[in-house]
Design an enzyme around this catalytic site. Sequence first.
Site, PDB file in Angstrom:
ATOM      1  N   ASP A 273     -10.293   3.362  -3.403  1.00  0.00           N
ATOM      2  CA  ASP A 273     -10.942   2.155  -2.876  1.00  0.00           C
ATOM      3  C   ASP A 273     -12.361   1.971  -3.397  1.00  0.00           C
ATOM      4  O   ASP A 273     -13.153   2.908  -3.441  1.00  0.00           O
ATOM      5  CB  ASP A 273     -10.987   2.218  -1.342  1.00  0.00           C
TER       6      ASP A 273
ATOM      7  N   ASP B 193       0.827  -1.210   0.000  1.00  0.00           N
ATOM      8  CA  ASP B 193       0.000   0.000   0.000  1.00  0.00           C
ATOM      9  C   ASP B 193       0.864   1.263   0.000  1.00  0.00           C
ATOM     10  O   ASP B 193       2.100   1.189  -0.055  1.00  0.00           O
ATOM     11  CB  ASP B 193      -0.928  -0.061   1.223  1.00  0.00           C
TER      12      ASP B 193
END
Length: 385
Positions: free
Chosen positions: A187, A130
């Site tokens: 997301d 990430d």
Amino acid sequence: MQNKYLGMTPPMGWNSWNTFTWNINDALIRETADAMVSSGLKDAGYEYVVIDDCWSLKQRDENGNLVPDPEKFPHGMKAVADYVHSKGLKFGMYSCDGTHTCAGYPGSFEHEFQDAATFASWGVDYLKYDNCYKPSHMDGETLYRRMSLALRNCGRDIMFSACNWGHEDVHNWIQSAGAQLFRSTGDIQDSWESIKTLALSQLDKTQFSGPFCHNDIDMLVVGMHGGSNNEFIGKIGGCTDEEYRTHFSLWAIMNSPLMIGCDIRSMSDATKETLMNPDIIAINQDIECRGPYHIGQWNNPEAVFALVKPMSDGTLAIGMFNLGDKRNEMSLQFWDMGISSAAGIGLEMVNCWTHENEGVFTERYAGQIEPHGCLMFRAKPVKVR
Ligand code: GLA
């Protein structure tokens, strides 16, 4: 690298984040691995069981090593990996290029080689990486290259799943950085709006992915029906089964990894049918991984369009999508795919959702598509005279 074919086609699997976020543990991962096999997902091609954020303690140990949270994973991570492997599946984990992960656990910044060695020692096969808490003086490309180098030197084949949400024009450098997949979007949420926005945002990026480096439009929300424990992702409502079918079809034909995000221990029959449709999976897993091209419906191109993906066997995968809120027609003119009826060529169209052969068409295929729906075909060029 031992496995020359690592990441050749988009990876398929399951990831804990969409449904469970912080609420993960040893039993959940083992039960998920069991369900992957007993439901038929494994036989359908799903392979990776991936633990996302929130698996570790908030502090490293005195030697700077990451430590699995003993309350969530009382037997450690190697035991979990061994169990997943015993089912014939592969095991994935998560870290971050910054000092902390997005949920505030230790990230791998300046611990890249140490953490890669730790993951290898546990038997990890896949690392999602990430982009939170990245020091502002560092550019993402350097940090993704650094972890890629660490993984390539850790003594184990570990698929590298980069996740920087499309920042810093990631599509331009990520393949040479060595990641097998790269997140190109923010997301996903368990809503039709989110599915539509993410898919449309990547239509002009299909030329940047190919074998061994896949554009990841984010994990699937198919079958969640509002079942996340996280309000941002979606606790209520979710989508209809038809919207989930359209979502799956879009991700498949756009060559995105197919990482399931629902609770696979309790899937409905409709969810199973969607996630395990062999005709749609075959479109996604074609070894040439050619990006689809886009053909808009002439009178309604914003909402209605076709995506056409040339397949390695000479057929065409064709998706016709209606992202609009009314029933709409899609008329796919074969000329727009370079197929001239004057040359005596037609298309034999097999519908990938009904599994019916609809026969041979020349010049065009015109279909009515329900709102938020799609038609998916495998079309074979045939001589008509
Ligand atoms: C970011 C990623 C998500 C998930 C969370 C975990 O938001 O984009 O996919 O991994 O972090 O905190």
